[in-house]
Write a protein that holds these residues in place. Structure first.
Motif, PDB file in Angstrom:
ATOM      1  N   LEU A 204      -2.428   4.995  15.469  1.00 47.69           N
ATOM      2  CA  LEU A 204      -1.189   4.229  15.480  1.00 47.69           C
ATOM      3  C   LEU A 204      -1.400   2.917  14.746  1.00 47.69           C
ATOM      4  N   VAL A 205      -0.298   2.359  14.232  1.00 48.80           N
ATOM      5  CA  VAL A 205      -0.359   1.072  13.543  1.00 48.80           C
ATOM      6  C   VAL A 205       0.659   0.136  14.165  1.00 48.80           C
ATOM      7  N   GLN A 206       0.345  -1.162  14.159  1.00 50.75           N
ATOM      8  CA  GLN A 206       1.214  -2.186  14.735  1.00 50.75           C
ATOM      9  C   GLN A 206       1.893  -2.951  13.608  1.00 50.75           C
ATOM     10  N   PRO A 207       3.233  -2.910  13.517  1.00 52.42           N
ATOM     11  CA  PRO A 207       3.931  -3.551  12.402  1.00 52.42           C
ATOM     12  C   PRO A 207       3.891  -5.070  12.490  1.00 52.42           C
ATOM     13  N   ARG A 236       2.200   7.599  -0.502  1.00 53.83           N
ATOM     14  CA  ARG A 236       2.270   6.210  -0.970  1.00 53.83           C
ATOM     15  C   ARG A 236       2.166   5.233   0.199  1.00 53.83           C
ATOM     16  N   GLU A 237       2.876   5.513   1.281  1.00 54.33           N
ATOM     17  CA  GLU A 237       2.865   4.601   2.424  1.00 54.33           C
ATOM     18  C   GLU A 237       1.481   4.513   3.061  1.00 54.33           C
ATOM     19  N   VAL A 238       0.792   5.637   3.181  1.00 54.61           N
ATOM     20  CA  VAL A 238      -0.562   5.616   3.761  1.00 54.61           C
ATOM     21  C   VAL A 238      -1.501   4.796   2.873  1.00 54.61           C
ATOM     22  N   LEU A 239      -1.354   4.943   1.558  1.00 57.88           N
ATOM     23  CA  LEU A 239      -2.189   4.176   0.639  1.00 57.88           C
ATOM     24  C   LEU A 239      -1.877   2.682   0.750  1.00 57.88           C
ATOM     25  N   GLU A 240      -0.573   2.334   0.781  1.00 58.85           N
ATOM     26  CA  GLU A 240      -0.197   0.930   0.851  1.00 58.85           C
ATOM     27  C   GLU A 240      -0.591   0.293   2.190  1.00 58.85           C
ATOM     28  N   GLU A 241      -0.410   1.023   3.272  1.00 55.04           N
ATOM     29  CA  GLU A 241      -0.647   0.443   4.592  1.00 55.04           C
ATOM     30  C   GLU A 241      -2.118   0.464   4.998  1.00 55.04           C
ATOM     31  N   LEU A 242      -2.804   1.582   4.717  1.00 59.96           N
ATOM     32  CA  LEU A 242      -4.168   1.776   5.216  1.00 59.96           C
ATOM     33  C   LEU A 242      -5.239   1.733   4.135  1.00 59.96           C
ATOM     34  N   GLY A 243      -4.829   1.759   2.862  1.00 61.15           N
ATOM     35  CA  GLY A 243      -5.809   1.783   1.783  1.00 61.15           C
ATOM     36  C   GLY A 243      -6.490   3.127   1.621  1.00 61.15           C
ATOM     37  N   ALA A 281     -13.496   3.937   9.090  1.00 62.20           N
ATOM     38  CA  ALA A 281     -14.126   2.683   8.679  1.00 62.20           C
ATOM     39  C   ALA A 281     -13.624   2.211   7.319  1.00 62.20           C
ATOM     40  N   ARG A 282     -13.063   3.114   6.534  1.00 59.20           N
ATOM     41  CA  ARG A 282     -12.547   2.740   5.195  1.00 59.20           C
ATOM     42  C   ARG A 282     -11.137   2.159   5.255  1.00 59.20           C
ATOM     43  N   ILE A 283     -10.516   2.143   6.414  1.00 58.73           N
ATOM     44  CA  ILE A 283      -9.148   1.621   6.518  1.00 58.73           C
ATOM     45  C   ILE A 283      -9.129   0.131   6.163  1.00 58.73           C
ATOM     46  N   ARG A 284      -8.214  -0.226   5.279  1.00 60.45           N
ATOM     47  CA  ARG A 284      -7.992  -1.616   4.887  1.00 60.45           C
ATOM     48  C   ARG A 284      -6.494  -1.890   5.010  1.00 60.45           C
TER      49      ARG A 284
END
Length: 334
Positions: A204-207, A236-243, A281-284
């Motif tokens: 989950l992600v917190q906006p 695109r959203e996963v790349l923009e939000e999580l890298g 661990a790669r999430i940015r």
């Protein structure tokens, strides 16, 4: 040909507080309540005129927001030399509580300001103004615009047109293709991705915007105006939000949700697969969009996500485990 009087241009504000209440004014010497605003002076734009009226009349230093409606009102009596009026209706606010409480009036003016629920405001306002407010609020809630003449939404108006009247106009064949498209109901589309860790916990992600106490799945709006399709939007959203540049897996479900007076919301939910410890661990994070991420068990979902999203996640976990789907969901229910 003798000169004809030019229309009078006015600007009105639908001034809202953080509770969604509408500011209505009652001024001594005037027989009817009114919305904030007034005539546009000299070379002012309607936005400038409304901002000036709010500043001078209410001590509110706020800009005119989104244009919600334009209402053209003919002279009071047809065939008379009176002036027609063109009213621009803008959103103002939501006004924070401190500023709402600080509304004041010029010395010697005993104007009364009331913050009223929308229906109460419409009931209090005069018959020529209440329909204008109703149409403007409809435009606000649908993210659209209302075209009015004397307070009446016109055929093809994107907002404010009564659904029964729209259907009657469509069936009569009197709407041109452009007006038909403009008046049709609209929907908001989004794409989300369900990721789990090796232990089965849900990502989950917190906006960083809106209600930050509500957690979401990674994902976001589909740029359909740019030709983007749901699957491409999810990636695109996963790349923009999580890298993380990961191709979504299979479509698990399509969810439809709707609230009266709002556009329908359609969400495409994709299987993102399992993210092992090195992948997590790669999430940015994009800090402009997200505050943090976490993984949770299904039993933790009720305290973190809205009930409708929790039902969608539960249905998608079942579809993933059983190989079912894509599922057709309404507010998370099959």
């Amino acid at each position: 040909m003798p000169d004809r009087p030019s229309p009078l241009v006015a600007a009105t504000g639908v001034v809202l507080d953080t509770r969604g209440r509408v500011l209505v004014l009652t001024t001594p010497g005037r027989t009817e309540p009114e919305l904030p605003g007034g005539s546009v002076h000299g070379t002012e734009t309607p936005e400038e005129g409304l901002a000036r009226a709010l500043r001078e009349g209410l001590n509110l230093a706020l800009p005119a927001g989104r244009l919600l409606a334009v209402d053209s009102r003919p002279p009071a009596t047809a065939g008379t030399p009176g002036r027609s009026v063109i009213v621009h209706v803008h959103l103002v606010g939501p006004v924070p509580p401190q500023e709402a409480a600080a509304v004041s009036f010029p010395v010697g003016e005993a104007t009364e300001a009331r913050w009223l629920p929308p229906e109460a405001a419409c009931a209090l306002l005069p018959a020529r103004v209440a329909p204008r407010l109703r149409a403007a609020l409809a435009a606000l809630h649908t993210g659209s615009f209302a075209h009015l003449v004397d307070g009446v939404p016109q055929p093809g108006s994107p907002a404010g047109l009564d659904p029964a009247r729209r259907v009657a106009l469509e069936h009569s064949g009197t709407l041109d293709p452009a007006s038909h498209r403009a008046s049709r109901p609209k929907a908001v589309t989004a794409a989300s991705v369900l990721f789990t860790g090796s232990d089965g916990r849900i990502l989950l992600v917190q906006p960083a915007y809106g209600r930050s106490d509500r957690w979401n799945l990674p994902g976001g709006g589909i740029d359909s105006d740019l030709g983007e399709i749901p699957r491409a939007a999810a990636r695109r959203e996963v790349l923009e939000e999580l890298g993380l540049d990961l191709a979504p897996g299979r479509l698990l479900a399509v969810n439809w949700s709707h609230k009266p007076g709002r556009p329908a919301r359609i969400r495409f939910l994709y299987d993102g697969g399992v993210l092992d410890a090195p992948a997590l661990a790669r999430i940015r994070l994009d800090r402009a969009e997200l505050l943090q991420w976490r993984t949770v068990t299904p039993v933790e979902l009720p305290g973190l996500v809205k009930p409708a999203l929790r039902r969608q996640i539960t249905a998608c976990l079942t579809a993933r485990a059983t190989g079912a789907g894509p599922l057709e969901l309404h507010a998370g229910r099959p």
